[in-house]
Design an enzyme around this catalytic site. Structure first.
Site, PDB file in Angstrom:
ATOM      1  N   ASN A  88      -6.064  30.507  -2.479  1.00 35.54           N
ATOM      2  CA  ASN A  88      -5.770  29.677  -3.201  1.00 35.54           C
ATOM      3  C   ASN A  88      -7.000  28.635  -3.057  1.00 35.54           C
ATOM      4  O   ASN A  88      -8.147  28.322  -2.654  1.00 35.54           O
ATOM      5  CB  ASN A  88      -4.661  28.356  -3.261  1.00 35.54           C
ATOM      6  CG  ASN A  88      -3.635  29.056  -2.161  1.00 35.54           C
ATOM      7  OD1 ASN A  88      -3.404  30.266  -2.920  1.00 35.54           O
ATOM      8  ND2 ASN A  88      -2.856  28.268  -1.993  1.00 35.54           N
ATOM      9  N   VAL A  89      -7.140  29.059  -4.653  1.00 36.21           N
ATOM     10  CA  VAL A  89      -8.310  28.176  -5.504  1.00 36.21           C
ATOM     11  C   VAL A  89      -8.198  27.006  -5.792  1.00 36.21           C
ATOM     12  O   VAL A  89      -9.608  25.774  -6.481  1.00 36.21           O
ATOM     13  CB  VAL A  89      -8.947  28.630  -6.718  1.00 36.21           C
ATOM     14  CG1 VAL A  89      -9.657  29.986  -6.045  1.00 36.21           C
ATOM     15  CG2 VAL A  89      -7.706  29.553  -7.404  1.00 36.21           C
ATOM     16  N   HIS A 105     -11.442  32.402  -0.954  1.00 38.46           N
ATOM     17  CA  HIS A 105     -11.488  33.358  -2.764  1.00 38.46           C
ATOM     18  C   HIS A 105     -11.619  32.467  -3.572  1.00 38.46           C
ATOM     19  O   HIS A 105     -12.422  32.174  -4.888  1.00 38.46           O
ATOM     20  CB  HIS A 105     -10.192  33.684  -3.579  1.00 38.46           C
ATOM     21  CG  HIS A 105      -9.675  35.070  -2.364  1.00 38.46           C
ATOM     22  ND1 HIS A 105      -7.823  35.074  -2.097  1.00 38.46           N
ATOM     23  CD2 HIS A 105      -9.807  36.109  -1.950  1.00 38.46           C
ATOM     24  CE1 HIS A 105      -8.420  36.622  -1.953  1.00 38.46           C
ATOM     25  NE2 HIS A 105      -9.551  36.896  -1.521  1.00 38.46           N
TER      26      HIS A 105
END
Ligand code: OAD
Length: 229
Positions: A88-89, A105
């Site tokens: 998750n960003v 990521h």
């Protein structure tokens, strides 16, 4: 006990952040080739910034849920014996109190200059004509990993998987590699493997155990069980 936990968009769903592949998810609203590749950014940086600006705005308004908080509790108890890897960003793990999170990521909260490699905190809105605070080039991009780019920390993760007693995957569809392959790697190294997800993922067969349900309900119970042992 050494544990590696991998999280995906499903853990943030109950915090109001859309997943990618559930019905009406982000990839139903946008073509990933238009917004999440280096080629898309070269073609139309304004569109790519618009996509990530909207997600950064949403993430800024979101609160961590009981699943993020449970994993922070697990870190407090296990310290370095836990590696929390997220695809998750968003920063909801950090907001819940986790201090050691590997964002394979990247992060929405980061900006990156692709001319000089400088990294800094992203403003809420990034624009194509922003300049890098270090080299002054207009080569700034969100510090996220796009399709066709190399995720962060893979050697470190492989090392942790090789000595893990338990690998847990939470809220991820198992469709994006290399993360989807971690269960196979962990299994080959002899770790026990469990998935906690709303529905069986694409890699379900590779797990020793599957627990289905909402992350906010099943993750705290799972953490309680681990901490009792
Ligand atoms: P997906 O959208 O592919 O999968 C989300 C998973 O979470 C699905 O299996 C859902 O069943 C599950 N889920 C939904 N709500 C849930 C809930 N409340 N509790 C538990 N599980 C729930 O998202 P990811 O697997 O994270 O990469 O996607 C992986 C990567 O693909 C992302 O990091 C992103 C994306 O394209 C890049 O952008 C490079």
């Amino acid at each position: 006990m050494r544990i590696v936990v991998l999280t995906g968009a499903g853990i943030s769903a109950e915090s109001g952040l859309g997943t990618f592949r559930d019905e009406g998810g982000l990839w139903a609203q946008h073509r990933l080739e238009d917004v999440a590749t280096p080629e898309a950014f070269a073609r139309n940086p304004a569109l790519v910034h618009q996509f990530y600006n909207a997600r950064r705005q949403q993430a800024a308004e979101a609160q961590p849920n009981a699943a993020h908080k449970a994993l922070a509790r697990l870190e407090t108890a296990l310290g370095d014996s836990l590696l929390l890897v997220t695809q998750n960003v968003d920063d909801l793990h950090e907001q819940a109190g986790s201090q050691n999170v590997l964002h394979m990521h990247g992060r929405l909260s980061g900006a990156l200059c692709h001319a000089c490699g400088h990294r800094w905190t992203a403003p809420l809105e990034m624009r194509p004509d922003d300049t890098c605070p270090s080299c002054r080039e207009t080569a700034t991009r969100p510090d996220v990993v796009w399709f066709g780019e190399y995720p962060h920390g893979l050697d470190f993760i492989e090392e942790a998987l090789s000595s893990a007693d338990l690998f847990a995957s939470i809220g991820t569809s198992g469709q994006v590699y290399p993360a989807a392959g971690f269960v196979m790697q962990a299994g080959r190294y002899g770790a026990d493997t469990v998935q906690l997800n709303l529905e069986p993922s694409d890699t379900s067969n590779a797990f020793n155990e599957t627990r289905l349900g909402k992350a906010s309900e099943i993750v705290p119970l799972w953490v309680d069980e681990i901490l009792k042992h």
